[in-house]
Design a protein around this motif. Structure first.
Motif, short mmCIF file in Angstrom:
data_model
loop_
_atom_site.label_atom_id
_atom_site.label_comp_id
_atom_site.label_asym_id
_atom_site.label_seq_id
_atom_site.Cartn_x
_atom_site.Cartn_y
_atom_site.Cartn_z
N THR A 38 1.27 3.89 -2.95
CA THR A 38 0.38 5.05 -2.85
C THR A 38 1.18 6.35 -2.88
OG1 THR A 38 -1.31 3.78 -1.67
CG2 THR A 38 -1.37 6.16 -1.42
N ALA A 54 -4.86 4.35 -5.27
CA ALA A 54 -3.66 3.99 -6.02
C ALA A 54 -3.75 2.57 -6.58
CB ALA A 54 -2.42 4.11 -5.14
N ASP A 98 0.82 -1.21 0.00
CA ASP A 98 0.00 0.00 0.00
C ASP A 98 0.85 1.26 0.00
OD1 ASP A 98 -1.73 2.14 0.47
OD2 ASP A 98 -2.87 1.15 2.03
N VAL A 156 -3.87 11.59 -2.59
CA VAL A 156 -4.09 10.19 -2.25
C VAL A 156 -4.64 10.02 -0.84
CG1 VAL A 156 -2.39 9.25 -3.86
CG2 VAL A 156 -1.67 9.92 -1.55
#
Length: 347
Positions: free
Chosen positions: A157, A295, A153, A268
């Motif tokens: 991201t 993302a 992640d 984000v």
């Protein structure tokens, strides 16, 4: 098996749940070696996003394939793999275009009816389209394994935000947000060649990581004072790009205020608490581009993985507290109270 569930705001428990099993030919069952708590998990923890009582939680994990369905071609029992935070079939038009988060058959770990990452095992749908194999030797390297977990992640991201901000060699970038994603945004901007990276933050333990990741300047002020400080650093113009990694209306306003005319904001931060929105007229007049969103980490992992493996980038410092499965409720409390940046879970 044991897994983390949420019953109500501030009520996180580790309970016995049904074992993860192969349900479709394209599934695998993954034994979790590393997982973590995400800043976005805190919105459910605080009651700002709805969850059903007893729903699973957690979406960042890596581990060992324990069982593979007969339709799985790319993985075998014993493989070490990392999972992006959204599963995807790998065959649809969105997947082919790299927007795996829009896959019609995709989904988020911890959604109703699915396993969450903060547990002993996870059923992974569409394994061939979702998982990425890691070198088996990484399983015995604790630091590397932790760094590789960031691929699920926060590292991807941060990279998505840097791309949205239009980072390129020689550019100047500001980063709004000193959480794990913002810090990985600093790392991503450095990796993409930014010459100057201005990190906004007032917690020294976090700004120290930002500097280690490539920040050239730190601005501790907030609001109008932060805007003035960044303008002063940039000759009154602002930055070519801004990474927005918080998700509040105020953070977006700050990002738009920091960027120079003709620049880009890569956002984000998971949106929450928005009320009146931002001024599109200001963005129009100043030719400000806004790019970002959830993302498509699965698309970025193959690009980022070699740099993690060879040590070119090392996101492991964002994990500053490690707990076993029984310690997960305390881990949520620590992140909610900002006594921990990002909590690593070792089931």
């Amino acid at each position: 098996m044991r897994a983390t569930v949420i019953h109500a705001p501030h009520d996180i428990r580790v309970e016995e749940v049904p074992d993860a099993t192969v349900q479709q030919p394209t599934d695998v069952v993954l034994r979790v070696l590393r997982a973590c708590i995400c800043g976005s998990d805190l919105w459910a923890y605080r009651g700002e996003s709805d969850r059903r009582p007893g729903q699973r939680i957690g979406h960042e994990f890596l581990g060992i394939v324990e069982e593979a369905g007969p339709g799985v071609n790319g993985f075998a029992v014993g493989d070490l793999v990392v999972a992006p935070f959204v599963w995807s079939d790998g065959t649809c038009t969105y997947c082919a275009e790299g927007l795996t988060t829009s896959c019609p058959q995709g989904g988020f770990w911890g959604s109703v009816g699915s396993d969450g990452g903060q547990g002993e095992a996870v059923r992974v749908p569409f394994a061939d389209g979702t998982l990425v194999r890691l070198p088996s030797a990484a399983a015995s390297d604790d630091r590397l394994l932790t760094a590789l977990l960031a691929l699920s992640d926060v590292l991807g991201t941060g990279h998505h935000a840097a791309l949205g901000a239009g980072v390129k060699p020689g550019s100047t970038v500001a980063v709004v947000g000193d959480g794990a994603v913002g810090l990985c945004g600093v790392m991503a901007a450095k990796r993409l060649g930014a010459e100057r990276i201005i990190a906004l933050g007032r917690h020294q333990d976090r700004t120290d990581i930002a500097r280690a990741f490539g920040a050239t300047d730190v601005v501790a002020e907030r609001g109008e004072a932060a805007l003035a400080a960044v303008r002063e650093l940039t000759g009154g113009e602002g930055t070519h790009g801004v990474i927005e990694a918080v998700g509040t209306e105020q953070s977006m306003r700050t990002a738009i205020g920091l960027v120079r005319d003709g620049g880009s904001v890569g956002y984000v931060g998971v949106p929450h608490g928005s009320g009146t929105g931002v001024d599109l007229g200001d963005m129009f007049d100043r030719n400000i581009a806004l790019r970002g969103g959830v993302a498509p980490v699965r698309t970025y992992i193959p690009e980022l993985l070699p740099d993690v493996l060879d040590g070119t980038i090392d996101p492991s410092p964002v994990f500053d507290l490690s707990v076993g499965l029984d310690g997960v409720p305390g881990g949520y409390k620590a992140m909610d109270e900002r006594t921990a940046l990002k909590v690593l879970i070792t089931p």
